[in-house]
Design a protein around this motif. Structure first.
Motif, mmCIF file in Angstrom:
data_model
loop_
_atom_site.group_PDB
_atom_site.id
_atom_site.type_symbol
_atom_site.label_atom_id
_atom_site.label_comp_id
_atom_site.label_asym_id
_atom_site.label_seq_id
_atom_site.Cartn_x
_atom_site.Cartn_y
_atom_site.Cartn_z
ATOM 1 N N GLY A 183 0.813 -1.211 0.000
ATOM 2 C CA GLY A 183 0.000 0.000 0.000
ATOM 3 C C GLY A 183 0.842 1.254 0.000
ATOM 4 O O GLY A 183 0.544 2.225 -0.709
ATOM 5 N N GLY A 184 1.922 1.260 0.785
ATOM 6 C CA GLY A 184 2.807 2.425 0.798
ATOM 7 C C GLY A 184 3.510 2.629 -0.525
ATOM 8 O O GLY A 184 3.617 3.754 -1.019
ATOM 9 N N ALA A 185 3.999 1.535 -1.135
ATOM 10 C CA ALA A 185 4.682 1.650 -2.426
ATOM 11 C C ALA A 185 3.723 2.106 -3.522
ATOM 12 O O ALA A 185 4.075 2.934 -4.372
ATOM 13 C CB ALA A 185 5.304 0.302 -2.792
ATOM 14 N N LEU A 186 2.497 1.582 -3.508
ATOM 15 C CA LEU A 186 1.510 2.014 -4.502
ATOM 16 C C LEU A 186 1.138 3.479 -4.308
ATOM 17 O O LEU A 186 0.907 4.207 -5.282
ATOM 18 C CB LEU A 186 0.259 1.137 -4.407
ATOM 19 N N GLY A 187 1.081 3.919 -3.055
ATOM 20 C CA GLY A 187 0.794 5.328 -2.796
ATOM 21 C C GLY A 187 1.880 6.239 -3.336
ATOM 22 O O GLY A 187 1.602 7.276 -3.949
ATOM 23 N N ASP A 188 3.146 5.861 -3.111
ATOM 24 C CA ASP A 188 4.249 6.659 -3.648
ATOM 25 C C ASP A 188 4.242 6.658 -5.175
ATOM 26 O O ASP A 188 4.582 7.657 -5.813
ATOM 27 C CB ASP A 188 5.587 6.106 -3.140
ATOM 28 N N ARG A 189 3.855 5.539 -5.774
ATOM 29 C CA ARG A 189 3.910 5.407 -7.229
ATOM 30 C C ARG A 189 2.706 6.041 -7.923
ATOM 31 O O ARG A 189 2.854 6.773 -8.904
ATOM 32 C CB ARG A 189 3.993 3.920 -7.603
ATOM 33 N N LEU A 190 1.501 5.782 -7.409
ATOM 34 C CA LEU A 190 0.272 6.190 -8.094
ATOM 35 C C LEU A 190 -0.416 7.394 -7.459
ATOM 36 O O LEU A 190 -1.395 7.901 -8.015
ATOM 37 C CB LEU A 190 -0.722 5.018 -8.128
ATOM 38 N N GLY A 191 0.095 7.856 -6.325
ATOM 39 C CA GLY A 191 -0.531 8.975 -5.633
ATOM 40 C C GLY A 191 -1.230 8.496 -4.375
ATOM 41 O O GLY A 191 -2.056 7.577 -4.426
ATOM 42 N N ASN A 192 -0.909 9.109 -3.237
ATOM 43 C CA ASN A 192 -1.442 8.644 -1.966
ATOM 44 C C ASN A 192 -2.947 8.831 -1.850
ATOM 45 O O ASN A 192 -3.635 8.006 -1.256
ATOM 46 C CB ASN A 192 -0.736 9.365 -0.807
ATOM 47 N N ARG A 193 -3.478 9.920 -2.429
ATOM 48 C CA ARG A 193 -4.923 10.116 -2.331
ATOM 49 C C ARG A 193 -5.666 9.047 -3.111
ATOM 50 O O ARG A 193 -6.695 8.527 -2.652
ATOM 51 C CB ARG A 193 -5.337 11.504 -2.836
ATOM 52 N N ARG A 194 -5.183 8.694 -4.279
ATOM 53 C CA ARG A 194 -5.852 7.685 -5.102
ATOM 54 C C ARG A 194 -5.880 6.336 -4.383
ATOM 55 O O ARG A 194 -6.913 5.655 -4.341
ATOM 56 C CB ARG A 194 -5.133 7.549 -6.443
ATOM 57 N N ILE A 195 -4.751 5.936 -3.805
ATOM 58 C CA ILE A 195 -4.694 4.649 -3.116
ATOM 59 C C ILE A 195 -5.526 4.688 -1.836
ATOM 60 O O ILE A 195 -6.199 3.712 -1.481
ATOM 61 C CB ILE A 195 -3.234 4.273 -2.807
ATOM 62 N N PHE A 196 -5.512 5.818 -1.150
ATOM 63 C CA PHE A 196 -6.332 5.972 0.057
ATOM 64 C C PHE A 196 -7.812 5.779 -0.276
ATOM 65 O O PHE A 196 -8.528 5.030 0.415
ATOM 66 C CB PHE A 196 -6.092 7.354 0.664
ATOM 67 N N CYS A 197 -8.280 6.431 -1.335
ATOM 68 C CA CYS A 197 -9.690 6.311 -1.728
ATOM 69 C C CYS A 197 -10.026 4.892 -2.172
ATOM 70 O O CYS A 197 -11.113 4.378 -1.858
ATOM 71 C CB CYS A 197 -10.011 7.302 -2.847
ATOM 72 N N THR A 198 -9.112 4.248 -2.895
ATOM 73 C CA THR A 198 -9.330 2.858 -3.289
ATOM 74 C C THR A 198 -9.491 1.975 -2.063
ATOM 75 O O THR A 198 -10.362 1.093 -2.003
ATOM 76 C CB THR A 198 -8.166 2.354 -4.152
ATOM 77 N N GLY A 199 -8.650 2.198 -1.065
ATOM 78 C CA GLY A 199 -8.743 1.425 0.163
ATOM 79 C C GLY A 199 -10.071 1.628 0.875
ATOM 80 O O GLY A 199 -10.655 0.672 1.409
ATOM 81 N N VAL A 200 -10.567 2.866 0.888
ATOM 82 C CA VAL A 200 -11.854 3.137 1.537
ATOM 83 C C VAL A 200 -12.976 2.371 0.838
ATOM 84 O O VAL A 200 -13.856 1.792 1.490
ATOM 85 C CB VAL A 200 -12.137 4.653 1.544
ATOM 86 N N VAL A 201 -12.950 2.346 -0.494
ATOM 87 C CA VAL A 201 -13.979 1.626 -1.248
ATOM 88 C C VAL A 201 -13.924 0.125 -0.941
ATOM 89 O O VAL A 201 -14.946 -0.520 -0.670
ATOM 90 C CB VAL A 201 -13.820 1.881 -2.762
ATOM 91 N N VAL A 202 -12.718 -0.442 -0.989
ATOM 92 C CA VAL A 202 -12.567 -1.876 -0.729
ATOM 93 C C VAL A 202 -13.003 -2.212 0.691
ATOM 94 O O VAL A 202 -13.729 -3.197 0.935
ATOM 95 C CB VAL A 202 -11.104 -2.312 -0.969
ATOM 96 N N PHE A 203 -12.576 -1.405 1.653
ATOM 97 C CA PHE A 203 -12.886 -1.659 3.056
ATOM 98 C C PHE A 203 -14.396 -1.597 3.301
ATOM 99 O O PHE A 203 -14.963 -2.449 4.005
ATOM 100 C CB PHE A 203 -12.169 -0.636 3.930
ATOM 101 N N THR A 204 -15.057 -0.604 2.722
ATOM 102 C CA THR A 204 -16.493 -0.443 2.932
ATOM 103 C C THR A 204 -17.268 -1.605 2.316
ATOM 104 O O THR A 204 -18.194 -2.151 2.938
ATOM 105 C CB THR A 204 -16.966 0.893 2.334
ATOM 106 N N ALA A 205 -16.889 -2.004 1.097
ATOM 107 C CA ALA A 205 -17.559 -3.134 0.455
ATOM 108 C C ALA A 205 -17.331 -4.426 1.232
ATOM 109 O O ALA A 205 -18.241 -5.247 1.405
ATOM 110 C CB ALA A 205 -17.063 -3.285 -0.982
ATOM 111 N N ALA A 206 -16.103 -4.629 1.731
ATOM 112 C CA ALA A 206 -15.801 -5.837 2.501
ATOM 113 C C ALA A 206 -16.565 -5.861 3.820
ATOM 114 O O ALA A 206 -16.968 -6.939 4.296
ATOM 115 C CB ALA A 206 -14.304 -5.931 2.760
ATOM 116 N N SER A 207 -16.793 -4.698 4.427
ATOM 117 C CA SER A 207 -17.567 -4.644 5.659
ATOM 118 C C SER A 207 -18.994 -5.119 5.428
ATOM 119 O O SER A 207 -19.575 -5.824 6.267
ATOM 120 C CB SER A 207 -17.571 -3.218 6.217
ATOM 121 N N ALA A 208 -19.556 -4.731 4.278
ATOM 122 C CA ALA A 208 -20.886 -5.235 3.931
ATOM 123 C C ALA A 208 -20.855 -6.751 3.781
ATOM 124 O O ALA A 208 -21.774 -7.452 4.226
ATOM 125 C CB ALA A 208 -21.370 -4.571 2.643
#
Length: 470
Positions: free
Chosen positions: A78-103
């Motif tokens: 996650g840290g390497a992807l954030g440095d490579r693709l942008g931390n905000r983009r990876i952060f938002c992707t994580g929020v989407v995955v986490f929320t869907a998995a919680s359901a």
């Protein structure tokens, strides 16, 4: 002015950079709150989940540790992807995955399905946490603002830890255990909207590819370590399968280090670890998470299995420990500007050690009032040291490696959490009686706190460390 061809700046302009805007802090803290809430809220729910889904003690451990395993194993990715693709983009992707998995967790029809959904939640958490610290570091560039922001970020762990047992107990006894996971849905949606609307986009660094062989070795190491500690209580420490797993875990660790030495673009540049502040801060984080979350897990089982408390009353019983974490993080963030980080980290770890040692020495069936002070000391000490160790580790890395530094620090912490829960469960299963296993677990946690205090004396600088040269 930005020159053509240069990477876009990670630092937001205008009011955010000067600290007048709270939007980045609110967005980041909302995401981090969800991640830590899912570590603590499950502790009072797993006995009920185990009964309803017919899960064994080992199955209960995997419901708790499956999340932490993936979380810890993929944080560096996650840290390497954030440095490579942008931390905000990876952060938002994580929020989407986490929320869907919680359901998915809330809808799980069996223990196996719940464990699978928890693994997916761990993936989302691994994408959220490195980006959270990196976004704060970029949004608040001055040391004073950054320390306050890290203090509030750390207090979210306290708020989540405080809310987790009480909220979990309330939901389990009223709406049912599935709402322990459904509660993440509105928080995740609000976090995503706030981040997309109010947090500026981060820079991308395409010259930072992800080192997948090293990442696979790290995941194997964490999975084997957790599996060995989880199964040792049921199979025995001398079981051939346990010994084989331990040997493979060491081989995976050696393969990771070897790959990092040979890789052109390692997932964790080894020169980062030359800094005592970086490596020491990560080790301290591992030790205090090991002790604290091991205590919360075993104490939750103790109050429900040995004392017959309901999930809600268990949450109330744990409240003194977790309530102190909320207060201690904010206090340490304010004090660090005048005292420096080292005294706070050392003091916090000594308090934690005294707390768990007090529980271990309290006798086989102590009155609850005798356990309040030890739990409060452990909760306060852990959170009191969190801000200083976080700031130390993050300040030791150059800004362009902020995602990697955050991931390294939080990987160490989550490995500690997984090991603490797994070892605590195994000690309970292997001991002659529940109380003996509990007291042994508390004594080991006290030793971990004491080791962290000694480490802080040598690794935490009095002043903020200079970033390590690339």
């Amino acid at each position: 002015m930005v020159r053509a061809g240069s990477p876009r700046s990670d630092r937001p302009e205008g009011p955010t950079a000067s600290g007048r805007s709270l939007a980045p802090l609110l967005a980041v803290c909302a995401g981090y709150f969800m991640v830590i809430l899912d570590v603590t809220v499950i502790n009072v729910a797993v006995p009920v989940v185990g009964r309803e889904l017919s899960a064994s003690l080992t199955g209960i451990q995997w419901i708790t540790d499956g999340y932490t395993l993936v979380f810890a194993g993929l944080l560096l990715t996650g840290g390497a992807l954030g440095d490579r693709l942008g931390n905000r983009r990876i952060f938002c992707t994580g929020v989407v995955v986490f929320t869907a998995a919680s359901a998915g967790c809330g809808l799980a029809p069996s223990a196996g399905a719940l464990v699978a959904a928890r693994l997916l939640e761990g993936l989302g958490a691994a994408l959220i946490v490195p980006g959270s610290l990196a976004l704060l570091q970029q949004a608040y560039p001055s040391p004073a603002e950054r320390s306050r922001a890290f203090g509030i970020w750390g207090s979210m762990a306290g708020v989540a830890a405080c809310a987790g047992p009480l909220l979990g107990g309330l939901l389990v006894t009223t709406l049912g255990w599935r709402w322990v996971f459904f509660i993440n849905l509105p928080v995740g949606c609000a976090c995503l909207l706030l981040t997309l609307r109010r947090v500026p986009a981060s820079a991308r660094r395409p010259d930072r590819p992800v080192d997948w062989p090293a990442q696979c070795a790290l995941v194997a190491m964490v999975a084997l370590l957790t599996g060995v500690l989880n199964e040792a209580g049921r199979r025995g420490w001398a079981d051939p399968l346990i010994l084989t797993g331990a040997g493979l875990c060491l081989l995976a660790a050696a393969a990771f280090v070897l790959r990092e030495r040979l890789a052109r673009t390692p997932v964790v540049p080894l020169w980062l670890l030359r800094s005592r502040a970086m490596s020491g801060g990560a080790a301290i984080g591992l030790l205090f998470n090991f002790a604290f979350y091991g205590m919360v897990f075993t104490a939750s089982l103790y109050f429900q299995h040995q004392r017959g408390l309901t999930a809600l009353r268990t949450g109330i019983a744990l409240f003194p420990a977790v309530a102190m974490t909320m207060f201690a993080s904010v206090l340490s963030g304010r004090l660090s500007g005048t005292t420096g980080h080292r005294p706070l980290v050392v003091t916090g770890m000594l308090l934690g050690s005294a707390g768990l040692a007090g529980w271990a020495a309290a006798g086989p069936d102590p009155d609850y009032l005798l356990l309040v002070a030890p739990m409060m000391a452990a909760g306060f000490g852990t959170s009191f040291a969190l801000t200083g160790s976080t700031s130390t580790a993050m300040s030791a890395a150059p800004d362009k490696y902020s995602g990697t530094a955050s991931a390294l620090f939080n990987t160490a912490r989550q490995v500690g959490s997984a090991a603490g829960v797994a070892l605590g469960g195994s000690l309970l299963a292997a001991a002659a009686n529940f109380t003996t296993g509990l007291r042994t677990s508390m004594a080991i946690g006290a030793a971990a706190y004491l080791a962290a205090a000694a480490l802080a004396l040598f690794c935490i600088p009095q002043k903020a460390p200079r970033p390590v040269a690339d």
